[in-house]
Design a protein around this motif. Structure first.
Motif, PDB file in Angstrom:
ATOM      1  N   LYS A 164       0.808  -1.244   0.000  1.00 33.17           N
ATOM      2  CA  LYS A 164       0.000   0.000   0.000  1.00 33.17           C
ATOM      3  C   LYS A 164       0.835   1.287   0.000  1.00 33.17           C
ATOM      4  N   PRO A 165       1.844   1.427   0.875  1.00 29.53           N
ATOM      5  CA  PRO A 165       2.617   2.684   0.882  1.00 29.53           C
ATOM      6  C   PRO A 165       3.382   2.937  -0.413  1.00 29.53           C
ATOM      7  N   LYS A 168       0.020   2.917  -4.824  1.00 34.85           N
ATOM      8  CA  LYS A 168      -1.264   3.514  -4.400  1.00 34.85           C
ATOM      9  C   LYS A 168      -2.481   2.874  -5.080  1.00 34.85           C
ATOM     10  N   ASP A 169      -2.311   2.446  -6.323  1.00 34.35           N
ATOM     11  CA  ASP A 169      -3.441   1.943  -7.111  1.00 34.35           C
ATOM     12  C   ASP A 169      -3.740   0.482  -6.752  1.00 34.35           C
ATOM     13  N   SER A 170      -4.958   0.226  -6.272  1.00 37.32           N
ATOM     14  CA  SER A 170      -5.318  -1.134  -5.829  1.00 37.32           C
ATOM     15  C   SER A 170      -5.310  -2.129  -6.993  1.00 37.32           C
TER      16      SER A 170
END
Length: 272
Positions: A164-165, A168-170
């Motif tokens: 995640k850090p 950013k894009d899931s």
């Protein structure tokens, strides 16, 4: 006079879905850090809906295909050419995402007779400002520590939290998870990231291919794609005179994950 040596192809790992011989087969080329399974659903759907043969494959240094220090697009194009010839799948509809899109463009420019039509998914033959940023993912991938013998869904959660850090894009995190496999209880990446990191300048350079591809071509992109800005369109049209540009709003770079329905509709409409 010195002769230019052609790259030596490696035998790619692939899956071929059977279909009619009367229509050009569809061939998917995945992007960096991925493998052929990223297009499994699309391949099965297209085989069913169009009756065509559909081929998915792992690029060199990815999935089950051999690792090789030559990461050039010429080498990856040679691999695909060798496989298509071996399986008798030309001329084909070539659909490539990101790295696979640049491989597809290289092949179409080198051997236009092998490609009936071409789809490039969110990538350009020119250098985009964002391209070098892709490689920032490699240290993040290599630093993840996934406990042994946990389930695939638990591993997915660990990876999600870790990435995640950095990512950013899931949809990109989901895309990366496709390359994580469990071998003897241990989770490993099915991608030769060390090699990709060492040769990263080869991936972000302009495509070196000479030639023009005059077949039908679709550039399918996110409406605000940093990889195919409008400033690239004139040069793209010079290399691919029949190029059409189609944008999908809020599709991100991994269009087939973030907007699967719109992606499939665009491909089916282009095929018809």
């Amino acid at each position: 006079m010195a002769t230019v040596s052609r790259p030596r192809p490696v035998p790619l790992s692939y899956r071929l879905l059977d279909g009619q011989d009367t229509l050009p087969p569809i061939v998917f080329l995945h992007g960096m850090f991925s493998n052929r399974n990223i297009f499994r659903t699309e391949a099965e759907t297209l085989a069913q809906q169009t009756g065509r043969k559909v081929l998915i494959m792992d690029a060199r240094n990815h999935g089950e295909s051999p690792h090789n220090p030559d990461c050039s697009y010429e080498a990856m194009s040679a691999d695909v050419q060798a496989l298509l010839s071996k399986l008798g799948l030309t001329p084909c509809v070539l659909i490539g995402h990101s790295m696979g899109g640049r491989t597809a463009m290289t092949l179409a420019l080198q051997k236009p007779e092998m490609v009936e039509r071409l789809v490039s998914v969110d990538i350009s033959p020119l250098v985009a400002v964002d391209m070098p940023n892709i490689f920032k993912i490699i240290p993040a991938m290599n630093s993840v520590n996934i406990p042994r013998n946990i389930s695939h869904s638990q591993a997915s959660e660990v990876l999600e939290e870790h990435l995640k850090p950095f990512v950013k894009d899931s949809s990109i995190r989901q895309y990366l998870f496709n390359s994580l496999v469990r071998i003897n209880g241990r989770y490993v990446w099915k991608v030769n990231s060390e090699n990709l990191w060492q040769h990263k300048e080869q991936f972000v350079d302009y495509l070196q291919s000479q030639g023009v591809y005059c077949g039908r071509t679709l550039f399918l992109l996110d409406s605000n794609s940093p990889f195919v800005p409008p400033s690239h369109y004139p040069m793209i049209k010079r290399l691919f005179p029949e190029a059409q540009f189609q944008t999908i709003p809020d599709a991100g770079h991994i269009i087939h994950i973030k907007k699967p329905k719109e992606f499939m509709n665009s491909i089916l409409s282009f095929l018809s």
